[in-house]
Design a protein around this motif. Structure first.
Motif, mmCIF file in Angstrom:
data_model
loop_
_atom_site.group_PDB
_atom_site.id
_atom_site.type_symbol
_atom_site.label_atom_id
_atom_site.label_comp_id
_atom_site.label_asym_id
_atom_site.label_seq_id
_atom_site.Cartn_x
_atom_site.Cartn_y
_atom_site.Cartn_z
ATOM 1 N N VAL A 166 0.851 -1.189 0.000
ATOM 2 C CA VAL A 166 0.000 0.000 0.000
ATOM 3 C C VAL A 166 0.888 1.242 0.000
ATOM 4 O O VAL A 166 1.806 1.365 0.827
ATOM 5 C CB VAL A 166 -0.936 0.019 1.229
ATOM 6 C CG1 VAL A 166 -1.963 1.132 1.095
ATOM 7 C CG2 VAL A 166 -1.633 -1.330 1.396
ATOM 8 N N VAL A 167 0.592 2.174 -0.906
ATOM 9 C CA VAL A 167 1.378 3.396 -1.055
ATOM 10 C C VAL A 167 0.439 4.605 -0.961
ATOM 11 O O VAL A 167 -0.785 4.466 -1.078
ATOM 12 C CB VAL A 167 2.124 3.415 -2.400
ATOM 13 C CG1 VAL A 167 3.048 2.206 -2.527
ATOM 14 C CG2 VAL A 167 1.144 3.453 -3.562
ATOM 15 N N PRO A 168 0.989 5.797 -0.738
ATOM 16 C CA PRO A 168 0.147 6.999 -0.796
ATOM 17 C C PRO A 168 -0.507 7.120 -2.172
ATOM 18 O O PRO A 168 0.047 6.667 -3.183
ATOM 19 C CB PRO A 168 1.131 8.135 -0.534
ATOM 20 C CG PRO A 168 2.284 7.494 0.184
ATOM 21 C CD PRO A 168 2.377 6.111 -0.371
ATOM 22 N N LYS A 169 -1.674 7.738 -2.236
ATOM 23 C CA LYS A 169 -2.453 7.749 -3.483
ATOM 24 C C LYS A 169 -1.697 8.374 -4.644
ATOM 25 O O LYS A 169 -1.854 7.944 -5.792
ATOM 26 C CB LYS A 169 -3.775 8.475 -3.261
ATOM 27 C CG LYS A 169 -3.638 9.962 -2.945
ATOM 28 C CD LYS A 169 -4.988 10.636 -2.880
ATOM 29 C CE LYS A 169 -4.832 12.139 -2.606
ATOM 30 N NZ LYS A 169 -6.136 12.828 -2.576
ATOM 31 N N ASP A 170 -0.869 9.391 -4.395
ATOM 32 C CA ASP A 170 -0.184 10.091 -5.483
ATOM 33 C C ASP A 170 1.261 9.651 -5.661
ATOM 34 O O ASP A 170 1.997 10.258 -6.460
ATOM 35 C CB ASP A 170 -0.229 11.607 -5.234
ATOM 36 C CG ASP A 170 -1.653 12.152 -5.238
ATOM 37 O OD1 ASP A 170 -2.482 11.628 -6.015
ATOM 38 O OD2 ASP A 170 -1.935 13.084 -4.469
ATOM 39 N N ASP A 175 9.444 1.028 -9.644
ATOM 40 C CA ASP A 175 10.426 -0.038 -9.460
ATOM 41 C C ASP A 175 10.867 -0.078 -8.006
ATOM 42 O O ASP A 175 10.348 0.649 -7.151
ATOM 43 C CB ASP A 175 11.617 0.175 -10.399
ATOM 44 C CG ASP A 175 12.193 1.599 -10.286
ATOM 45 O OD1 ASP A 175 11.943 2.263 -9.250
ATOM 46 O OD2 ASP A 175 12.887 2.036 -11.214
ATOM 47 N N TRP A 176 11.852 -0.948 -7.729
ATOM 48 C CA TRP A 176 12.374 -1.085 -6.378
ATOM 49 C C TRP A 176 12.930 0.237 -5.852
ATOM 50 O O TRP A 176 12.719 0.589 -4.686
ATOM 51 C CB TRP A 176 13.465 -2.151 -6.375
ATOM 52 C CG TRP A 176 14.175 -2.307 -5.062
ATOM 53 C CD1 TRP A 176 15.372 -1.765 -4.703
ATOM 54 C CD2 TRP A 176 13.723 -3.046 -3.921
ATOM 55 N NE1 TRP A 176 15.703 -2.125 -3.418
ATOM 56 C CE2 TRP A 176 14.705 -2.917 -2.920
ATOM 57 C CE3 TRP A 176 12.597 -3.819 -3.656
ATOM 58 C CZ2 TRP A 176 14.596 -3.519 -1.673
ATOM 59 C CZ3 TRP A 176 12.484 -4.421 -2.412
ATOM 60 C CH2 TRP A 176 13.472 -4.261 -1.432
ATOM 61 N N GLU A 177 13.608 0.976 -6.685
ATOM 62 C CA GLU A 177 14.191 2.246 -6.262
ATOM 63 C C GLU A 177 13.114 3.232 -5.839
ATOM 64 O O GLU A 177 13.331 4.067 -4.943
ATOM 65 C CB GLU A 177 15.053 2.842 -7.384
ATOM 66 C CG GLU A 177 16.402 2.163 -7.577
ATOM 67 C CD GLU A 177 16.277 0.727 -8.098
ATOM 68 O OE1 GLU A 177 15.303 0.437 -8.826
ATOM 69 O OE2 GLU A 177 17.157 -0.102 -7.754
ATOM 70 N N GLY A 178 11.932 3.127 -6.460
ATOM 71 C CA GLY A 178 10.827 3.990 -6.056
ATOM 72 C C GLY A 178 10.397 3.708 -4.627
ATOM 73 O O GLY A 178 10.068 4.626 -3.867
ATOM 74 N N VAL A 252 -3.340 0.549 -3.605
ATOM 75 C CA VAL A 252 -2.743 -0.780 -3.533
ATOM 76 C C VAL A 252 -2.050 -1.074 -4.857
ATOM 77 O O VAL A 252 -2.666 -0.999 -5.924
ATOM 78 C CB VAL A 252 -3.807 -1.857 -3.245
ATOM 79 C CG1 VAL A 252 -3.165 -3.247 -3.231
ATOM 80 C CG2 VAL A 252 -4.506 -1.579 -1.922
ATOM 81 N N LEU A 253 -0.769 -1.397 -4.783
ATOM 82 C CA LEU A 253 -0.047 -1.809 -5.987
ATOM 83 C C LEU A 253 -0.330 -3.275 -6.263
ATOM 84 O O LEU A 253 -0.389 -4.093 -5.350
ATOM 85 C CB LEU A 253 1.453 -1.597 -5.814
ATOM 86 C CG LEU A 253 1.945 -0.149 -5.634
ATOM 87 C CD1 LEU A 253 3.475 -0.111 -5.676
ATOM 88 C CD2 LEU A 253 1.374 0.773 -6.697
ATOM 89 N N GLN A 254 -0.486 -3.596 -7.532
ATOM 90 C CA GLN A 254 -0.786 -4.974 -7.921
ATOM 91 C C GLN A 254 0.176 -5.381 -9.032
ATOM 92 O O GLN A 254 -0.182 -5.419 -10.210
ATOM 93 C CB GLN A 254 -2.249 -5.095 -8.368
ATOM 94 C CG GLN A 254 -3.227 -4.749 -7.251
ATOM 95 C CD GLN A 254 -4.670 -4.838 -7.686
ATOM 96 O OE1 GLN A 254 -4.977 -4.990 -8.856
ATOM 97 N NE2 GLN A 254 -5.581 -4.723 -6.726
ATOM 98 N N GLU A 255 1.388 -5.682 -8.610
ATOM 99 C CA GLU A 255 2.444 -5.975 -9.571
ATOM 100 C C GLU A 255 2.394 -7.404 -10.104
ATOM 101 O O GLU A 255 2.761 -7.662 -11.246
ATOM 102 C CB GLU A 255 3.814 -5.723 -8.929
ATOM 103 C CG GLU A 255 4.047 -4.278 -8.507
ATOM 104 C CD GLU A 255 4.122 -3.331 -9.693
ATOM 105 O OE1 GLU A 255 4.680 -3.730 -10.724
ATOM 106 O OE2 GLU A 255 3.603 -2.209 -9.583
ATOM 107 N N CYS A 256 1.983 -8.336 -9.273
ATOM 108 C CA CYS A 256 1.981 -9.737 -9.701
ATOM 109 C C CYS A 256 1.051 -10.524 -8.792
ATOM 110 O O CYS A 256 0.291 -9.958 -8.013
ATOM 111 C CB CYS A 256 3.400 -10.315 -9.671
ATOM 112 S SG CYS A 256 4.058 -10.517 -8.014
ATOM 113 N N VAL A 257 1.112 -11.851 -8.884
ATOM 114 C CA VAL A 257 0.265 -12.711 -8.061
ATOM 115 C C VAL A 257 0.536 -12.432 -6.580
ATOM 116 O O VAL A 257 1.692 -12.431 -6.154
ATOM 117 C CB VAL A 257 0.526 -14.190 -8.380
ATOM 118 C CG1 VAL A 257 -0.313 -15.087 -7.481
ATOM 119 C CG2 VAL A 257 0.227 -14.465 -9.854
#
Length: 296
Positions: A166-170, A175-178, A252-257
């Protein structure tokens, strides 16, 4: 069978430490308590070491005290069974971890409000404490994230719970560095949860221990407060995220399973779940399934 009055006197003496205080707690004479203990010792042998200030239990006394606890649990079980004539009345006691508790407790209250005569008693606790409380008979139902390996417990699949990033909305997280730039909002299970999820999403990257920690809280209901204010990201169970009131301030980020765990409903295997507890469990299943459909 040992006389119940004798056992009550012994249990009071073990708790209070002196014959005088035990007698006062039972509203008996000290002579009556002494007579009860004497009768027990005639049958079972020495139960006490009589010190000037406080009695001390012998090994036989410790065994008898454990027996008293077993009798008390059996009495509670009998009362529960006898009260099952009306499944809609009586107490249902539930103990859960924080995450699923945030989701289930409001629904438990809805069930109680709709069912006059039903009383819900709920407690938040970690898995180990949940298992202990159910084994001790202090709670009829428990929910745990690990299937317990104890023949005294009956377990059934209750629901699934996914871990979410879970990240802030904006927040811009490509990537990982983010994630490293954003920083991690930690919590008691944060490092373990983040390791499980991020090792799958970003294989070959450094561990969560290398991400700067920009906040910490041990209150699961407050984990998303700093996230919503742009102070970092976190990894947490879906039920806890859904309980956050300001969903529009996080994403919510949904990068993969996702990483998905099964949550288990447990109760003592020696006796059947009470009818009212079964009613509550079935209602919870129905309402959680409806919430999942609505969120899909």
């Amino acid at each position: 069978m040992l006389n119940p009055a004798w056992l009550r006197s012994f249990k009071a003496l073990a708790a209070e430490g002196t014959f005088t205080r035990a007698a006062e707690s039972l509203e008996l004479t000290q002579a009556a308590v002494s007579q009860h203990i004497r009768q027990l010792e005639l049958q079972l042998g020495p139960l006490l070491i009589r010190r000037p200030r406080r009695v001390e239990l012998t090994p036989a006394g410790q065994a008898l005290l454990a027996y008293c606890d077993e009798v008390a649990r059996a009495d509670r079980c009998l009362a529960t069974r006898l009260a099952d004539a009306n499944a809609m009345q009586g107490v249902v006691s539930v103990i859960t971890p924080g995450s699923v508790g945030l989701s289930t407790y409001p629904r438990l209250l809805d069930i109680q409000r709709e069912t006059p005569g039903l009383v819900i008693r709920h407690r938040f606790a970690p898995d180990d404490d949940v298992v202990t409380a159910v084994l001790d008979g202090r709670y009829e139902l428990g929910i745990v994230s690990r299937l317990p390996d104890d023949e005294r417990l009956a377990a059934e699949s209750f629901c699934e719970e996914a871990l979410e990033l879970v990240v802030p909305k904006d927040a811009v997280v490509d990537d990982w560095e983010g994630l490293v730039r954003l920083g991690f909002i930690d919590h008691p299970d944060g490092q373990a949860m983040a390791t499980r999820l991020l090792s799958r999403w970003y294989p070959g990257k450094r561990s969560i221990a290398d991400v700067p920690v920009t906040g910490f809280t041990n209150q699961i209901a407050l984990i998303l407060e700093p996230v919503s204010r742009g102070l970092g990201f976190t990894v947490m169970p879906r039920h806890a995220r859904r309980a956050f009131l300001r969903q529009d301030e996080v994403r919510v980020l949904q990068e993969c399973v996702p990483v998905v765990d099964t949550l288990w409903l447990i109760h003592r295997a020696e006796w059947a779940m009470s009818a009212r507890a079964r009613h509550v469990v079935d209602e919870l299943h129905r309402r959680l399934a409806a919430a999942d459909r609505a969120a899909a």
